[in-house]
Design an enzyme around this catalytic site. Structure first.
Site, short mmCIF file in Angstrom:
data_model
loop_
_atom_site.label_atom_id
_atom_site.label_comp_id
_atom_site.label_asym_id
_atom_site.label_seq_id
_atom_site.Cartn_x
_atom_site.Cartn_y
_atom_site.Cartn_z
N HIS A 3 -8.53 -4.47 -1.43
CA HIS A 3 -7.16 -3.97 -0.76
C HIS A 3 -6.35 -4.97 -0.03
CE1 HIS A 3 -4.35 -0.72 -0.23
NE2 HIS A 3 -4.56 -0.87 0.98
N SER B 242 0.71 -1.16 -0.17
CA SER B 242 0.28 -0.03 -0.10
C SER B 242 0.94 1.25 0.18
CB SER B 242 -0.76 -0.11 1.05
OG SER B 242 -1.89 1.13 0.90
N ASP C 40 -9.82 -3.46 -5.87
CA ASP C 40 -9.11 -2.38 -4.77
C ASP C 40 -9.90 -1.03 -5.01
OD1 ASP C 40 -7.78 -1.19 -2.87
OD2 ASP C 40 -5.89 -2.03 -3.12
#
Length: 725
Positions: free
Chosen positions: A696, A575, A661
């Protein structure tokens, strides 16, 4: 479908070469040509074809790891107690707990009635037999049946124990469907609410549920009140129009007040309402002031109701950078007095109020700390000296409240763990100091904690800042300076954003690396929160590059100390940590023999320039606003990984992303890899792996997740040279 060219050709190493469709982007007089922006549309069949071709390429070039992956998956499974049960947690008239069963992907959520209201000792854990009176609240396996992805959002029981509110996401886009179950009959109500933000909060009368919805940018912005079992239209009770602010909903620990929390990255405001007055009006505890953050807890001290306000406001002309706590009467929270003053370097994170205790959570020296004030022993309002720290013997550890659902609990539960010790849940008798171990994470097989060592070192950044490093290894892997020491395979992990702190924690899957001689190092770089608010402030916006250089300096420290060599070191981050990986690849490609980037935020400038994308505007306080500020634009352009890919000898790179995501779009990894494959001057493989039915957090289901972890570990072991493939 675009007709500019076929979507893929063949590039270096036979990788699928994405077509180039030049698109101009002009901001602040600067024009940029982006050849891969066309990869943004997941409904474009050419985009899907490119992702599929990359998946095939990755599968082909990792096929030699299949046997190793199977071994690692088997190790994770063999060390995990698949049929297990959590320690029951008391709430109202029931004990609540979860069960996992061998062969099943998800947990089953259960409860059993409390027999003796005065007995706070939880029922004994029984892995494969139901407890007396056990009932299943929700079997996530049944809910997930027929779906490739499943995630549980809300799971909350009404105060009277009669109703369950729960929400599910079966796509991975974090938009949940909220449902209600009558626990007396087991029947689902016809009430179904789609596209919620995931959580749900009951009012004290158990007639109303509060939930949130999101805007087009996936920002929770609205709170609604739903009247259970009626056709009454839901009532909008709160709306936040400012796109910089995220809306949250909850209760105080005492359950006496409903709370709406509104926050940007730098400013917050809290609204409260008596839980027994659910149709009333929420009122602000303190008006929002730009740059001032605060949160609120309700405490009952000496028979009077107070709000405890954790804040970073100014006191005596100086900002409380590491936060302080004020106390104020509930009836007039504007009348505030200092409760615990600001101490630089001691970052106050939270305060929890129980009937008999106040629990202060803070961090110092890159580690979490907890102190307790026993209200039964204090006459009047406590002072700082009344808080006694919970002692921990290990050098590196994690510690925090866990599973205390009841405000009136006579004992406090804490979670404890370290890099080398399986996590523990223990109960503390505050009066006597006695600790009772309720459960230790089971690790099957021949695991022995004495086979592993954890330690702390400090790297030095170019500007002289000392960077804490947490190091974990098998004891038989000698450290530099010990007899028989030699450079070892090493994984260096980093994040460094959002003031997130990565505290010592045990990992079953990590054992598969450690047992093959890999040293694991966690770099607590600036931009994180391990060393207080200053640590965060000097790694964000116009100081963001400190995050990247701290990581590079940490890697160089490990090489210079003799822990490892560049040929044996792999870097990993996900991320915002994926942004770190992309920046490091450009800054020091020679330092690593592999970079693993999961759901990487690598097209940062493009994303933060586009306010129509999910969550962009709220991110401006973290990264800066390049759309309106040319200084921020130029600064972000100088480090944004995708912008700065150039003709360099990049190391092997594995990028992983998910099609659904909503936090970091798959586009970022796809564009980054396309450009890397085109421009890299080395023959090292640049791989992209896209999960086509995930969000995600990647794949769902524990067995699928173990397979994914085994895939990553096998690649790491190959690139560090820990195994020969």
């Amino acid at each position: 479908m675009s007709d500019a060219a076929s979507s893929t050709g063949t590039g270096r190493n036979g990788a699928p070469a994405a077509k180039k469709v030049p698109q101009e982007r002009t901001h602040h007089g600067d024009t940029v040509i982006d050849n891969y922006e066309w990869l943004r549309d997941k409904d474009d069949l050419e985009v899907i074809a490119f992702l599929a071709a990359q998946n095939e390429f990755t599968e082909k070039h990792t096929a030699q790891l299949a046997g190793l992956r199977a071994d690692i998956f088997g190790e994770i499974r063999s060390r995990t107690k698949e049929t297990d049960m959590s320690v029951p947690s008391r709430r109202g008239g029931y004990w609540y707990y979860g069960r996992t069963h061998e062969g099943k992907q998800y947990a089953t959520h259960c409860r059993c009635p409390i027999v003796d209201a005065d007995d706070w000792t939880p029922p004994e854990v029984s892995d494969d037999a139901p407890l007396p009176g056990e009932e299943v609240l929700l079997d996530a396996n049944a809910e997930a049946e027929g779906y490739d992805f499943f995630s549980l959002g809300a799971l909350t029981v009404s105060h009277d124990g009669n109703w369950l509110a729960y929400s599910t996401d079966v796509v991975g886009d974090e938009r949940y469907t909220l449902r209600f179950k009558d626990l007396r009959t087991g029947e689902l109500l016809p009430d179904t609410i789609a596209d919620t933000a995931g959580g749900a909060v009951w009012s004290a009368d158990t007639r109303h549920v509060f939930y949130q919805t999101v805007d087009d940018a996936w920002r929770p912005d609205t709170v609604w009140r739903h009247d259970i079992g009626t056709s009454t239209p839901d009532v909008k009770v709160f709306y936040e129009p400012d796109e910089r602010y995220w809306v949250g909903m909850g209760t105080t620990r005492s359950d006496k007040y409903l709370m709406i929390a509104v926050g940007s990255k730098i400013t917050s405001e809290c609204f409260v309402l008596a839980a027994d007055d659910p149709t009333g009006e929420f009122r602000s505890v303190a008006p929002r002031v730009d740059g001032v953050e605060y949160n609120v807890e309700h405490a009952e001290i000496g028979g009077k109701d107070y709000f405890l306000i954790v804040h970073n406001d100014e006191r005596g002309g100086e900002k409380s950078e590491d936060f302080a706590i004020d106390i104020a009467p509930v009836d007039d929270p504007s009348v505030r007095t200092e409760f615990i003053g600001h101490r630089r370097g001691i970052r106050i994170e939270d305060i929890d109020a129980f009937r008999d205790y106040l629990v202060l959570s803070y961090r110092a020296d890159a580690l979490p700390r907890v102190s307790i004030a026993d209200l039964r022993r204090i006459d009047g309002i406590p002072v700082a000296e009344d808080f006694i720290e919970v002692a921990v013997a290990q050098e590196l550890f994690s510690l925090g409240l866990a599973g205390n659902r009841e405000w009136a609990t006579p004992r406090l539960r804490f979670g404890y763990g370290s890099f080398i010790e399986p996590s523990e849940l223990f109960e503390l008798d505050v009066t006597t100091g006695e600790r009772v171990l309720l459960k230790r994470q089971p690790v099957l097989g021949d695991f022995d904690v004495d086979d592993y060592v954890q330690s702390r070192e400090w790297a030095t950044a170019a500007d002289g800042t000392r960077i804490p490093l947490s190091i974990v290894r098998r004891k038989d892997v000698a450290a530099p300076g010990e007899d028989g020491a030699s450079p070892a395979p090493l994984l260096l992990y980093g994040y460094g954003s959002y003031e997130a702190s990565f505290d010592p924690g045990f990992s079953v899957s990590r054992l598969s690396m450690l047992d093959r001689g890999v040293v694991f190092v966690l770099a607590h770089i600036r931009g994180g929160g391990e060393m207080g608010r200053h640590w965060y402030e000097t790694g964000k916006t116009l100081t963001k590059k400190n995050t990247f250089t701290d990581f590079v300096d940490s890697g160089r420290h490990l090489v210079e100390r003799g822990w490892t060599t560049p040929k044996q070191m792999v870097a990993e981050g996900g991320s915002a940590g994926g942004l770190l990986m992309g920046a490091v690849a450009n800054l020091a490609p020679e330092l690593f023999n592999g970079i693993l980037a999961s759901v990487p935020f690598v097209d940062a400038l493009n994303s933060i320039l586009d306010p129509s994308l999910p969550l962009t505007v709220i991110e401006w306080d973290e990264w800066g606003d390049p759309l309106h500020d040319p200084v921020v634009y130029e600064y972000m352009k100088s480090y944004s990984p995708y912008e700065n890919v150039t003709a360099l000898p990049y190391p092997p790179i594995l990028a992983q992303t998910s099609l659904n995501d909503t936090r970091v779009l798959f586009t970022e990894a796809a564009k980054w890899v396309a450009r890397l494959q085109d421009l890299s001057t080395s023959d090292n493989l640049i791989l992209l792996k896209t999960e086509m039915s995930a969000g995600h957090g990647g794949v769902s289901g524990r067995y699928k997740q173990w397979e994914e972890v085994a895939f990553e570990i096998a690649w790491i072991l190959q690139q560090t040279g820990a195994v020969s493939v």
